[in-house]
Design a protein around this motif. Structure first.
Motif, mmCIF file in Angstrom:
data_model
loop_
_atom_site.group_PDB
_atom_site.id
_atom_site.type_symbol
_atom_site.label_atom_id
_atom_site.label_comp_id
_atom_site.label_asym_id
_atom_site.label_seq_id
_atom_site.Cartn_x
_atom_site.Cartn_y
_atom_site.Cartn_z
ATOM 1 N N GLU B 76 0.808 -1.217 0.000
ATOM 2 C CA GLU B 76 0.000 0.000 0.000
ATOM 3 C C GLU B 76 0.840 1.266 0.000
ATOM 4 O O GLU B 76 0.433 2.284 -0.522
ATOM 5 C CB GLU B 76 -0.945 0.000 1.204
ATOM 6 C CG GLU B 76 -2.191 -0.805 0.939
ATOM 7 C CD GLU B 76 -3.060 -0.910 2.169
ATOM 8 O OE1 GLU B 76 -2.559 -1.457 3.165
ATOM 9 O OE2 GLU B 76 -4.200 -0.452 2.124
ATOM 10 N N TYR B 253 4.797 -4.762 6.791
ATOM 11 C CA TYR B 253 4.740 -6.142 6.341
ATOM 12 C C TYR B 253 5.739 -7.007 7.108
ATOM 13 O O TYR B 253 5.419 -8.113 7.543
ATOM 14 C CB TYR B 253 4.998 -6.229 4.835
ATOM 15 C CG TYR B 253 3.844 -5.692 4.040
ATOM 16 C CD1 TYR B 253 2.746 -6.496 3.744
ATOM 17 C CD2 TYR B 253 3.819 -4.374 3.603
ATOM 18 C CE1 TYR B 253 1.669 -6.010 3.032
ATOM 19 C CE2 TYR B 253 2.750 -3.870 2.887
ATOM 20 C CZ TYR B 253 1.676 -4.693 2.607
ATOM 21 O OH TYR B 253 0.612 -4.199 1.911
ATOM 22 N N PHE B 257 4.829 -10.202 9.473
ATOM 23 C CA PHE B 257 5.494 -11.500 9.372
ATOM 24 C C PHE B 257 6.132 -11.876 10.709
ATOM 25 O O PHE B 257 5.992 -13.001 11.193
ATOM 26 C CB PHE B 257 6.590 -11.464 8.295
ATOM 27 C CG PHE B 257 6.072 -11.439 6.888
ATOM 28 C CD1 PHE B 257 4.947 -12.161 6.518
ATOM 29 C CD2 PHE B 257 6.731 -10.701 5.909
ATOM 30 C CE1 PHE B 257 4.479 -12.147 5.214
ATOM 31 C CE2 PHE B 257 6.270 -10.683 4.594
ATOM 32 C CZ PHE B 257 5.146 -11.401 4.250
ATOM 33 N N GLN B 260 3.645 -12.984 13.164
ATOM 34 C CA GLN B 260 3.184 -14.347 12.874
ATOM 35 C C GLN B 260 4.204 -15.361 13.378
ATOM 36 O O GLN B 260 3.847 -16.374 13.981
ATOM 37 C CB GLN B 260 3.013 -14.524 11.352
ATOM 38 C CG GLN B 260 1.708 -13.994 10.804
ATOM 39 C CD GLN B 260 1.475 -14.478 9.384
ATOM 40 O OE1 GLN B 260 2.384 -14.486 8.568
ATOM 41 N NE2 GLN B 260 0.257 -14.873 9.084
ATOM 42 N N ARG B 263 3.877 -15.846 17.088
ATOM 43 C CA ARG B 263 2.740 -16.676 17.483
ATOM 44 C C ARG B 263 3.037 -18.149 17.254
ATOM 45 O O ARG B 263 2.667 -19.000 18.047
ATOM 46 C CB ARG B 263 1.499 -16.263 16.689
ATOM 47 C CG ARG B 263 0.773 -15.082 17.309
ATOM 48 C CD ARG B 263 -0.583 -14.868 16.667
ATOM 49 N NE ARG B 263 -0.465 -14.359 15.318
ATOM 50 C CZ ARG B 263 -0.413 -13.087 15.012
ATOM 51 N NH1 ARG B 263 -0.499 -12.166 15.954
ATOM 52 N NH2 ARG B 263 -0.297 -12.690 13.770
ATOM 53 N N ILE B 283 -3.725 -1.187 6.264
ATOM 54 C CA ILE B 283 -3.903 -2.590 6.642
ATOM 55 C C ILE B 283 -3.891 -2.751 8.162
ATOM 56 O O ILE B 283 -4.636 -3.551 8.718
ATOM 57 C CB ILE B 283 -2.795 -3.460 6.000
ATOM 58 C CG1 ILE B 283 -3.073 -4.950 6.209
ATOM 59 C CG2 ILE B 283 -1.444 -3.149 6.552
ATOM 60 C CD1 ILE B 283 -1.959 -5.834 5.651
ATOM 61 N N ALA B 285 -5.069 -0.925 10.309
ATOM 62 C CA ALA B 285 -6.336 -0.525 10.917
ATOM 63 C C ALA B 285 -7.294 -1.702 11.038
ATOM 64 O O ALA B 285 -8.236 -1.680 11.823
ATOM 65 C CB ALA B 285 -6.987 0.588 10.094
ATOM 66 N N TYR B 286 -7.071 -2.743 10.234
ATOM 67 C CA TYR B 286 -7.969 -3.888 10.258
ATOM 68 C C TYR B 286 -7.567 -4.920 11.286
ATOM 69 O O TYR B 286 -8.255 -5.903 11.504
ATOM 70 C CB TYR B 286 -8.001 -4.564 8.886
ATOM 71 C CG TYR B 286 -8.434 -3.659 7.764
ATOM 72 C CD1 TYR B 286 -9.671 -3.028 7.800
ATOM 73 C CD2 TYR B 286 -7.618 -3.449 6.667
ATOM 74 C CE1 TYR B 286 -10.078 -2.202 6.776
ATOM 75 C CE2 TYR B 286 -8.022 -2.630 5.625
ATOM 76 C CZ TYR B 286 -9.254 -2.007 5.692
ATOM 77 O OH TYR B 286 -9.655 -1.205 4.672
ATOM 78 N N LEU B 287 -6.397 -4.746 11.862
ATOM 79 C CA LEU B 287 -5.889 -5.760 12.769
ATOM 80 C C LEU B 287 -6.438 -5.579 14.174
ATOM 81 O O LEU B 287 -6.593 -4.448 14.642
ATOM 82 C CB LEU B 287 -4.363 -5.693 12.824
ATOM 83 C CG LEU B 287 -3.635 -5.853 11.497
ATOM 84 C CD1 LEU B 287 -2.165 -5.595 11.666
ATOM 85 C CD2 LEU B 287 -3.887 -7.240 10.926
ATOM 86 N N ASP B 288 -6.710 -6.704 14.818
ATOM 87 C CA ASP B 288 -7.146 -6.633 16.212
ATOM 88 C C ASP B 288 -5.963 -6.226 17.065
ATOM 89 O O ASP B 288 -6.109 -5.594 18.087
ATOM 90 C CB ASP B 288 -7.634 -8.003 16.670
ATOM 91 C CG ASP B 288 -8.745 -8.496 15.774
ATOM 92 O OD1 ASP B 288 -9.692 -7.728 15.562
ATOM 93 O OD2 ASP B 288 -8.638 -9.628 15.283
ATOM 94 N N ASN B 289 -4.797 -6.607 16.610
ATOM 95 C CA ASN B 289 -3.617 -6.507 17.424
ATOM 96 C C ASN B 289 -2.472 -5.936 16.587
ATOM 97 O O ASN B 289 -1.560 -6.643 16.204
ATOM 98 C CB ASN B 289 -3.275 -7.946 17.895
ATOM 99 C CG ASN B 289 -2.486 -7.921 19.170
ATOM 100 O OD1 ASN B 289 -2.224 -6.849 19.736
ATOM 101 N ND2 ASN B 289 -2.066 -9.085 19.614
#
Lengths: 336, 336
Positions: B76, B253, B257, B260, B263, B283, B285-289
């Motif tokens: 983006e 990004y 990664f 992820q 986790r 992007i 803004a869409y994340l819970d975390n």
DNA sequence: AAAATTTGCGCAAATGTTTGTAATCATGTT
DNA sequence: AACATGATTACAAACATTTGCGCAAATTTT
């Protein structure tokens, strides 16, 4: 320094031969002798000759350029598609010029006008959320510029298009939910001028019918794809006395907005309400809590197909009037 | 149907005047009489005259086209920048042709070659993760094609560039963490051929120094931006006996990664390890975390500035040799 | 050996536009 | 009435390339 402007004339002069001979030699014309050709190529390389596209265009009336109008580049579905288009197009020696309509009709029209005045060889278009009439696109045809619609295609049959099998996909997505025992399924659709919205609705409707589930009007909403409107429509769904258990969303972005809206109202997405959406964008891979499932539309492949179709039409243009072609790409429901 | 090919010759014939008169009339040349002009415009509109860009280009040696080579459109940051570029460029009647290098040097070179052969008026470039030498870009200069580097710029001073104030941003981001009491801060940087990587490191380093914190070599990692390598480097960080409490990531990004990867190893991002990154893409803004904080780089504005600078150089080109300019856009640390 | 064909290349026109220079015209001046 | 003046407009060259046609020379066929 400025080593621009080496022309075939310079090559001709260097070798003491005619300009036309150089031109033909460079095109590998059979009537030019082998050693002349070799000499020409040698000198061309040495002088760093680059053919002047303007002169070629002027003679041939061909720009080796195709125009692409898409609503957004930010949306990964479209940028993936562009990548597919670019790969095919540039492999054939063409260039791509890109315009974004930002879902505004006026910008779309401007882009097309610019394509006409720059005499592109062809256009790939995905119509804006506002497009209901196709005046600009008709203009393209008047100028003999081939056109392929992509994903967001007009209802019109007599037109080249590449699209996903959306009816089928919506059918499967809806059935998938029903098989999970979820029967109160709403749809948060896109604007109705987009045929792909109607197709989603059709698949949804067919699935409900085949499952003997009732079709509830209040469960059918459509958004103009903005965050605001999507929030509003999702709130309406949540406010229903019989709140839906799942929502089939127009695309991943709509789904993400809708899920945000849920959280805002204290409703937990994928627990209280399930979501299924279209596009299956990489963005969902980064989410802790993505939509339950998403329809993979293979944007890259769709882009490739659109480009191939367009090139085919461009190549065939002078020989015959082609009948419009429709390419349908199968989708795949991906469970997250 | 095919109403293409209306030329000024047709207009001249229709009015019984000279071709040159029509040309000058359309350019609003002062030497042409008012009523002649009016007639010319009237006929031009009636016949639907569209000037032939090839002929104009051939005479003027100007394509009114600028080329853009970016690593990706999916990211983006870049697609926002393109939007900024497009807005400025198209307002001035220019077109944009876009190529993606996909972070491959070979594709980057191909794109530039294509720009040269299509004689674009200027180029905006963000170098690939592989670019260490600038042969292709030198070629552009040889052909007298103005060039503006964007964000990913070469170290070289004698070059036009638009970039964010990264050293400062990295300094602030690191200080922000330290002020939260987090002292074991690692950096997951980009490839070192990118100057923006070195700048991040410099800011990080300066901040640690000013805070009297030790610089620990094992805390400094760089990734080639692929998912695989980022996972690997993040795992290395997690495997350290003194595991870092926070990681400053090259961009969003990389941060995603890395999170992820965490986790996967059972480490909870933003609890066990904090993340701060660059770009502040929608992007997140869409994340819970989302990452704890992100450096907003104002990609759209950067794109605008790059386009303005390029147009300025294009306009001034014939008059003088300009000294290269550097535009630095201030950033802003956004806390999530 | 003459005739026919092929091979290799040059000439010149054409593409649509811009632009320097020349030509025309009306007007006003001497 | 001749003439300079300024305002319009026309002519023609130029931009780089392609391509139909023509003309030799070389080669093959009669």
């Amino acid at each position: 320094m400025q080593k621009s402007q080496v022309t075939i004339k310079d090559i001709a002069q260097e070798l003491g031969i005619a300009i036309s001979t150089v031109s033909r030699a460079l095109q590998n014309h059979p009537r030019i002798g082998l050693k002349t050709k070799e000499q020409v190529f040698e000198v061309a390389k040495r002088l760093n000759y680059v053919p002047n596209p303007a002169a070629i265009l002027l003679r041939k009336n061909k720009t080796y350029t195709v125009g692409v109008v898409f609503p957004h580049l930010q949306e990964e579905f479209f940028s993936q598609a562009i990548t597919g288009i670019e790969d095919v197009i540039s492999a054939k020696g063409y260039n791509v010029v890109i315009s974004q309509s930002r879902d505004k009709l006026e910008r779309e029209n401007r882009a097309i006008k610019s394509f006409i005045s720059s005499r592109v060889d062809g256009v790939i278009a995905s119509i804006s959320a506002e497009t209901t009439q196709y005046y600009s696109f008709k203009e393209l045809e008047n100028y003999g510029i081939p056109l392929v619609f992509f994903d967001r295609v007009p209802k019109d049959v007599a037109v080249n298009k590449v699209r996903g099998n959306i009816v089928e996909a919506a059918f499967e997505a809806t059935s998938f939910l029903a098989k999970k025992g979820i029967t109160k399924i709403a749809i948060l659709n896109g604007p109705s001028n987009l045929e792909i919205s109607n197709e989603r609705l059709e698949g949804y409707w067919k699935a409900l019918k085949s499952l003997n589930l009732p079709i509830i009007q209040q469960y059918i909403k459509s958004t103009d794809l903005t965050k605001e409107d999507t929030f509003k429509k999702m709130e309406e769904l949540m406010a229903l006395s019989e709140r839906p258990q799942a929502v089939l969303c127009f695309n991943d972005y709509v789904a993400l907005f809708a899920m945000q809206s849920c959280r805002q109202k204290g409703i937990v997405p994928n627990t209280d309400i399930h979501f299924v959406s279209f596009a299956n964008l990489p963005i969902t891979a980064y989410l802790d809590n993505p939509p339950m499932a998403s329809v993979e539309q293979f944007a890259y492949k769709m882009g490739e197909q659109a480009a191939l179709l367009l090139l085919k039409i461009i190549d065939a243009k002078q020989y015959k009037t082609l009948i419009p072609e429709e390419i349908i790409i199968d989708t795949e429901l991906v469970i997250h």
